[in-house]
Design a protein around this motif. Structure first.
Motif, PDB file in Angstrom:
ATOM      1  N   PHE B  41     -63.702 -46.661  67.616  1.00 13.84           N
ATOM      2  CA  PHE B  41     -63.059 -45.352  67.490  1.00 13.84           C
ATOM      3  C   PHE B  41     -61.755 -45.391  68.278  1.00 13.84           C
ATOM      4  O   PHE B  41     -61.735 -45.914  69.395  1.00 13.84           O
ATOM      5  CB  PHE B  41     -63.932 -44.254  68.139  1.00 13.84           C
ATOM      6  N   THR B  42     -60.704 -44.807  67.739  1.00 11.19           N
ATOM      7  CA  THR B  42     -59.502 -44.640  68.555  1.00 11.19           C
ATOM      8  C   THR B  42     -58.724 -43.418  68.089  1.00 11.19           C
ATOM      9  O   THR B  42     -58.640 -43.153  66.889  1.00 11.19           O
ATOM     10  CB  THR B  42     -58.619 -45.907  68.552  1.00 11.19           C
ATOM     11  N   VAL B  43     -58.206 -42.649  69.045  1.00 12.13           N
ATOM     12  CA  VAL B  43     -57.368 -41.506  68.716  1.00 12.13           C
ATOM     13  C   VAL B  43     -55.914 -41.918  68.897  1.00 12.13           C
ATOM     14  O   VAL B  43     -55.538 -42.459  69.938  1.00 12.13           O
ATOM     15  CB  VAL B  43     -57.677 -40.294  69.623  1.00 12.13           C
ATOM     16  N   GLY B  45     -52.333 -40.038  68.495  1.00 10.88           N
ATOM     17  CA  GLY B  45     -51.651 -38.780  68.204  1.00 10.88           C
ATOM     18  C   GLY B  45     -52.640 -37.753  67.676  1.00 10.88           C
ATOM     19  O   GLY B  45     -53.637 -37.447  68.325  1.00 10.88           O
ATOM     20  N   ASP B  46     -52.380 -37.250  66.486  1.00  8.33           N
ATOM     21  CA  ASP B  46     -53.233 -36.214  65.910  1.00  8.33           C
ATOM     22  C   ASP B  46     -54.288 -36.775  64.973  1.00  8.33           C
ATOM     23  O   ASP B  46     -54.832 -36.051  64.139  1.00  8.33           O
ATOM     24  CB  ASP B  46     -52.368 -35.200  65.148  1.00  8.33           C
ATOM     25  N   LEU B  48     -57.814 -39.367  64.391  1.00  9.34           N
ATOM     26  CA  LEU B  48     -58.922 -40.196  64.860  1.00  9.34           C
ATOM     27  C   LEU B  48     -59.175 -41.259  63.800  1.00  9.34           C
ATOM     28  O   LEU B  48     -59.372 -40.933  62.622  1.00  9.34           O
ATOM     29  CB  LEU B  48     -60.181 -39.338  65.049  1.00  9.34           C
ATOM     30  N   THR B  50     -61.640 -44.499  62.751  1.00  7.99           N
ATOM     31  CA  THR B  50     -62.904 -45.155  63.053  1.00  7.99           C
ATOM     32  C   THR B  50     -63.135 -46.243  62.015  1.00  7.99           C
ATOM     33  O   THR B  50     -62.685 -46.128  60.878  1.00  7.99           O
ATOM     34  CB  THR B  50     -64.100 -44.179  62.999  1.00  7.99           C
ATOM     35  N   ASN B  57     -61.883 -45.154  58.454  1.00  7.51           N
ATOM     36  CA  ASN B  57     -61.943 -43.717  58.169  1.00  7.51           C
ATOM     37  C   ASN B  57     -60.872 -43.012  58.987  1.00  7.51           C
ATOM     38  O   ASN B  57     -60.672 -43.321  60.159  1.00  7.51           O
ATOM     39  CB  ASN B  57     -63.312 -43.151  58.566  1.00  7.51           C
ATOM     40  N   PHE B  59     -59.427 -39.268  60.282  1.00 11.21           N
ATOM     41  CA  PHE B  59     -59.692 -37.848  60.477  1.00 11.21           C
ATOM     42  C   PHE B  59     -58.460 -37.210  61.111  1.00 11.21           C
ATOM     43  O   PHE B  59     -57.908 -37.755  62.072  1.00 11.21           O
ATOM     44  CB  PHE B  59     -60.892 -37.638  61.408  1.00 11.21           C
ATOM     45  N   VAL B  61     -57.039 -34.599  63.514  1.00 12.77           N
ATOM     46  CA  VAL B  61     -57.556 -33.841  64.656  1.00 12.77           C
ATOM     47  C   VAL B  61     -56.445 -33.014  65.307  1.00 12.77           C
ATOM     48  O   VAL B  61     -56.413 -32.846  66.524  1.00 12.77           O
ATOM     49  CB  VAL B  61     -58.279 -34.744  65.688  1.00 12.77           C
ATOM     50  N   PRO B  67     -62.182 -31.576  63.442  1.00  8.86           N
ATOM     51  CA  PRO B  67     -61.685 -32.742  62.705  1.00  8.86           C
ATOM     52  C   PRO B  67     -61.880 -32.572  61.196  1.00  8.86           C
ATOM     53  O   PRO B  67     -62.860 -31.966  60.759  1.00  8.86           O
ATOM     54  CB  PRO B  67     -62.549 -33.889  63.235  1.00  8.86           C
ATOM     55  N   VAL B  68     -60.935 -33.093  60.438  1.00 10.02           N
ATOM     56  CA  VAL B  68     -61.016 -33.038  58.976  1.00 10.02           C
ATOM     57  C   VAL B  68     -60.819 -34.454  58.451  1.00 10.02           C
ATOM     58  O   VAL B  68     -59.828 -35.110  58.793  1.00 10.02           O
ATOM     59  CB  VAL B  68     -59.905 -32.123  58.398  1.00 10.02           C
ATOM     60  N   LYS B  69     -61.754 -34.919  57.651  1.00  7.43           N
ATOM     61  CA  LYS B  69     -61.600 -36.261  57.095  1.00  7.43           C
ATOM     62  C   LYS B  69     -60.510 -36.239  56.035  1.00  7.43           C
ATOM     63  O   LYS B  69     -60.541 -35.399  55.134  1.00  7.43           O
ATOM     64  CB  LYS B  69     -62.905 -36.754  56.482  1.00  7.43           C
TER      65      LYS B  69
END
Lengths: 164, 246
Positions: B41-43, B45-46, B48, B50, B57, B59, B61, B67-69
């Motif tokens: 997993f890594t964020v 900026g805005d 996410l 995975t 994937n 998302f 954020v 979160p919205v896929k």
């Protein structure tokens, strides 16, 4: 023709020597059986609990003064790491089937088995707000020895037991 | 024609590498945390990002609590790790390393890959090089345990510049010009010259992953988590701060 023969020989060599397990004539079966949970129970199982013993370790994550240690498929042990010489275990974030997390601002994103969840913990009163659950966004888990299992639509694989 | 296309891609790639830098890193650092090299997993900026067994994937954020896929992309098989540096994602799988550009954050685009016929564990990178550990046992007949270093100045075609045998390498972390590798113990290599990495020190702990943040070193193994302070002026000056038994 000669080239084709060579090619076939090459392919057969790869097929036969690529993976030693495939020498076995019995169809391969997993040494594990899945732990399966119904979705209704699964969705209610994510909570913030008092700290508990760490039975196994997985991935780690550091955010400000908080340190997280994943216990694979069980959840995350949370430490207050403000004093680096004395990290204090403050909670256990139970998330079945979890292996990883990431954090933006105060929101924690977790792979809760097949679901992505966004949660905000309150460590003072050990409460957890699940602000979003995106169901079935990840595939069902594969067994530790690499096998796929079929489960029902509302069933979720959250862990594995070694068959004796 | 082929050369023209290549030139075009190169121009695009290098054109952007300068713009994206600072904002990307700074905003990401400010409000997100840091995982080890085995993270999936890594964020950034805005967004996410995975990886699961086979897909990347994405998302959105922007609203962190909701979160919205927005996308998913098939990458390969047995995907294991995800690492972000600047506008690139480095994806480690059992088959090799994949590099994707996130210049368009919702539509990552394939840049290049390096294939192996063996288990390939995490990958991390800095401005000029990607570091990969390969760890395999009896699973597919191979017994390959290597640290590989790729020159990624020409990111559309990573070039292997160094490959060295290790015992059973897993997690890796960079501390300036020093590379920490979780092997049978933690081995510290000076990678100032990546073609000739030099073992300069070691920590007698058998662990599988590492986080390095500033001068803080965190090691995680099957039996414990250990925190140390590092000293950029003297790499051998490593002080144990605390340990958590498991």
């Amino acid at each position: 023709m000669k080239n084709l023969t060579r090619f076939l020989l090459f392919v057969s060599l790869i097929l036969f020597y690529g993976c030693p397990q495939q020498h076995d004539f019995d169809p391969p079966v997993s040494n594990y059986e899945p732990v399966v949970v119904q979705r209704s129970d699964f969705e209610n199982s994510t909570e913030l609990l008092p700290p508990r013993t760490i039975a196994a370790s997985g991935k780690i994550y550091l955010k400000d003064d908080y340190l997280f240690i994943n216990e694979p498929n069980e959840g995350f042990h949370v430490f207050n790491n403000e004093d680096l010489s004395n990290p204090e275990k403050i909670a256990f974030l139970k998330a079945l089937g979890s292996k990883d997390l990431a954090i933006k601002n105060g929101t924690i994103y977790i792979n809760n088995a097949t679901d992505l969840i966004a949660v905000r913990p309150n460590y003072n009163d050990l409460s957890l707000q699940v602000s979003k659950r995106i169901i079935n966004t990840f595939p069902q888990q594969i067994s530790p020895d690499g096998f796929y299992f079929d489960v029902g639509e509302n069933e979720i694989i959250v862990n594995w037991n070694l068959i004796d | 024609m082929k050369n023209l296309i290549l030139l075009f891609v190169l121009t695009l790639t290098f054109g952007c590498s300068k713009d994206g830098d600072s904002s990307n890193q700074d905003s990401a650092e400010a409000n997100t945390g840091q995982g080890g090299s085995l993270a999936s997993f890594t964020v950034v900026g805005d967004y996410l990002y995975t990886v699961d067994e086979s897909s990347l994937n994405i998302f959105n954020v922007i609203n962190s609590e909701q979160p919205v896929k927005v996308n998913d992309l098939p990458i390969g098989f047995r995907i294991e790790t995800l690492f972000n540096f600047r506008e690139y994602l480095y994806i480690g799988s059992r088959d090799g390393m994949f590099i994707y550009s996130i210049e368009n954050p919702e539509e990552p685009s394939y840049v290049s890959d390096v294939q192996h016929f063996t288990a390939c564990d995490p990958v991390i990178a800095n401005e000029t090089h990607a570091f990969v550990t390969l760890h395999s046992n009896t699973q597919c007949g191979n017994d390959i345990n290597l640290l590989e270093i790729y020159d990624i100045n020409h990111i559309v075609a990573p070039a292997l510049v160094s490959s060295r045998n290790l015992t059973s390498p897993k997690g890796i972390g960079l501390y300036g010009d020093f590379l920490f590798v979780c092997d049978d113990e933690v081995k510290i290599f000076n990678v100032t010259n990546p073609v000739e990495s030099v073992l300069v020190h070691s920590i007698n702990k058998e662990v599988f992953d590492v986080i390095i943040k500033g001068d803080l070193l965190i090691l995680i193994g099957d039996t414990g988590l250990y925190q140390y302070s590092l000293d950029s002026g003297n790499i051998e000056n490593i002080q144990l701060l605390s340990s958590i038994a498991i």
